[in-house]
Motif scaffolding. Structure first.
Motif, short mmCIF file in Angstrom:
data_model
loop_
_atom_site.label_atom_id
_atom_site.label_comp_id
_atom_site.label_asym_id
_atom_site.label_seq_id
_atom_site.Cartn_x
_atom_site.Cartn_y
_atom_site.Cartn_z
N GLY A 208 0.80 -1.21 0.00
CA GLY A 208 0.00 0.00 0.00
C GLY A 208 0.84 1.27 0.00
N ARG A 209 0.14 2.41 0.05
CA ARG A 209 0.82 3.71 -0.09
C ARG A 209 0.90 4.49 1.22
NH1 ARG A 209 -4.11 5.33 -3.68
NH2 ARG A 209 -5.63 5.97 -2.12
N ALA A 210 0.45 3.91 2.34
CA ALA A 210 0.54 4.63 3.61
C ALA A 210 1.98 4.74 4.08
CB ALA A 210 -0.30 3.91 4.67
N THR A 211 2.20 5.64 5.01
CA THR A 211 3.45 5.69 5.75
C THR A 211 3.29 4.78 6.96
OG1 THR A 211 4.03 7.93 5.06
CG2 THR A 211 4.95 7.17 7.15
N ALA A 212 4.03 3.69 7.01
CA ALA A 212 3.85 2.70 8.07
C ALA A 212 5.19 2.33 8.67
CB ALA A 212 3.16 1.46 7.53
N VAL A 213 5.25 2.36 9.99
CA VAL A 213 6.47 2.01 10.73
C VAL A 213 6.23 0.71 11.48
CG1 VAL A 213 7.98 2.63 12.64
CG2 VAL A 213 7.28 4.36 10.98
N PHE A 214 7.11 -0.27 11.23
CA PHE A 214 7.09 -1.55 11.92
C PHE A 214 8.26 -1.54 12.90
CE2 PHE A 214 4.92 -2.00 7.97
CZ PHE A 214 3.91 -2.93 8.18
N ASP A 215 7.94 -1.46 14.17
CA ASP A 215 8.94 -1.30 15.22
C ASP A 215 9.01 -2.58 16.05
OD1 ASP A 215 10.62 -0.38 17.22
OD2 ASP A 215 9.23 1.13 17.99
N ARG A 216 10.14 -3.30 15.95
CA ARG A 216 10.36 -4.54 16.71
C ARG A 216 9.29 -5.59 16.40
NH1 ARG A 216 10.26 -2.04 22.48
NH2 ARG A 216 8.86 -0.63 21.34
N CYS A 217 8.97 -5.72 15.14
CA CYS A 217 7.96 -6.69 14.71
C CYS A 217 8.62 -7.94 14.13
CB CYS A 217 7.05 -6.07 13.66
SG CYS A 217 6.06 -4.68 14.26
N ARG A 218 7.87 -9.02 14.10
CA ARG A 218 8.30 -10.22 13.39
C ARG A 218 7.50 -10.32 12.10
NH1 ARG A 218 7.48 -16.55 15.12
NH2 ARG A 218 8.34 -17.45 13.21
N ILE A 219 8.21 -10.47 10.98
CA ILE A 219 7.61 -10.54 9.65
C ILE A 219 7.89 -11.93 9.11
CG2 ILE A 219 7.44 -9.41 7.43
CD1 ILE A 219 6.89 -7.55 9.84
N HIS A 220 6.85 -12.75 9.02
CA HIS A 220 7.04 -14.17 8.71
C HIS A 220 6.45 -14.52 7.35
CE1 HIS A 220 7.95 -18.33 9.77
NE2 HIS A 220 6.82 -18.65 9.17
N SER A 221 7.32 -15.02 6.45
CA SER A 221 6.91 -15.45 5.12
C SER A 221 6.54 -16.93 5.15
CB SER A 221 8.04 -15.22 4.11
OG SER A 221 8.31 -13.85 3.95
N LEU A 222 5.32 -17.25 4.73
CA LEU A 222 4.88 -18.63 4.66
C LEU A 222 5.54 -19.35 3.49
CD1 LEU A 222 1.06 -18.06 5.31
CD2 LEU A 222 2.76 -18.90 6.94
N ASN A 223 5.68 -20.64 3.61
CA ASN A 223 6.22 -21.45 2.53
C ASN A 223 5.08 -21.95 1.66
OD1 ASN A 223 7.65 -23.13 0.85
ND2 ASN A 223 8.14 -24.65 2.43
#
Length: 352
Positions: A208-223
């Motif tokens: 998306g086009r928002a301004t978004a800050v991910f602070d100390r997050c876990r970003i998990h890609s599924l297989n």
């Protein structure tokens, strides 16, 4: 549908998933008792999330807190623009104890026989400014394997299109297009702050086009069992906006084979040439699922023309090469959490 198997407690949906560690609620969450209680067993003021939102006052200028007792709450949820300052607060001990979910996709048909579309597929849509969600799970449970007849499988868990939104210890579950951080129009800046959150998916699952800050997050890609296995981000930041997606002190993890997932690709909605997407990943840990060429083209739009940068990342997937643009120290000093969020009103939810 690819089964999610992460350490943690059952959500009650046949899915075992977490990724958000238990911890104390934020100061804002402790400051005010709930104005309404939602409880599936009928012990509260309402049994459904939407009913509680409908009952909340319009035009608030101070937080109105809806406490949600542990349970699973099914059905689409919409926070309208007329209801700012709403907070959904999970009252369980952990985020997985309160689950708000729906299961429609882009290609799922409405009662009138037309598809919902990507935006319409969202389990939760937030159009009210100054919204906050704390200590809960927001999911789209569309089952791809059970619906081979549906080819447009974008299935959004959360769509945001308002300013000054906060997600604190929230899990976002889905597959394709899990988290859609948008704004009301191209060129309009809407800010979103996500702290200690968990986001999972496979294709373009943060976009998306928002301004978004991910602070100390876990970003998990599924297989998803293919090559490529997916793309983490698909920003469509307007060229007039200097701040797109920022990941600071995050962890990028996956069960996918090494080198099969891209960090992102530039999304140009309706081939908009002014959508010059920005993803910046700094001081984060990146797993081996990310290859040396970490970014991908999107159709005819080359990744080199987007605003993709890294800075001081670590981990087996944090490689250094000509394929991995890096911020200079001077640039890094400009692309901070504060710079992304501050705006003209000095908003700094990261300090609360």
């Amino acid at each position: 549908m690819r089964r999610r198997t992460f350490l943690g407690m059952s959500s009650g949906l046949g899915i075992v998933a977490t990724g958000v560690l238990p911890g104390p609620a934020s100061a804002s969450a402790r400051a005010k008792k709930p104005d309404l209680i939602v409880a599936a067993d009928g012990s509260g003021d309402h049994t459904g999330i939407q009913a509680a939102i409908d009952a909340a006052p319009a035009g608030s200028t101070t937080p109105y807190v809806i406490g949600v007792q542990p349970g699973t709450y099914s059905g689409q949820v919409i926070v309208p623009a007329t209801k700012p300052f709403l907070e959904l607060r999970g009252l369980g001990r952990r985020p997985e104890h309160v689950v708000i979910a729906d299961d429609r996709a882009n290609g799922t048909l409405k009662p009138d026989g037309t598809p919902w579309g990507t935006s319409g597929s969202a389990s939760v849509t937030v159009s009210g400014a100054d919204f906050r969600a704390v200590n809960l799970t927001l999911a789209n449970l569309f089952d791809e394997a059970a619906h081979p007849e549906i080819t447009n499988r974008q299935a959004v868990a959360v769509l945001t299109r308002a300013d000054r939104l906060v997600f604190d210890r929230v899990r976002f579950l889905g597959n394709q297009d899990t988290l859609y951080v948008n704004s009301t129009a191209a060129g309009v800046v809407n800010r979103v702050y996500l702290r200690d959150c968990y986001v999972e998916g496979d294709v373009d699952f943060i976009f998306g086009r928002a301004t978004a800050v991910f602070d100390r997050c876990r970003i998990h890609s599924l297989n998803r069992g293919s090559t490529p296995n997916g793309y983490v981000t698909a920003p469509s930041t307007d060229i007039t906006n200097p701040y797109g997606l920022l990941f600071a002190h995050c962890r990028f993890t996956s069960d996918a084979p090494a080198g099969t997932v891209f960090l992102g690709r530039p999304w140009h909605p309706s081939n908009d040439p002014n959508a010059i997407g920005q993803t910046i990943i700094r001081e984060s840990w990146i797993g081996a699922h990310i290859p040396d060429v970490a970014w991908s083209d999107f159709g005819t739009w080359p990744w080199e023309d987007a605003r993709f940068f890294e800075y001081r990342n670590t981990g087996p997937g944090a490689l250094r090469s000509e394929n991995r643009p890096q911020l200079t120290r001077e640039q890094a000093a400009e692309y901070t959490i504060g710079a992304f969020l501050r705006g003209a009103d000095g908003w700094r939810p990261d300090r609360c």
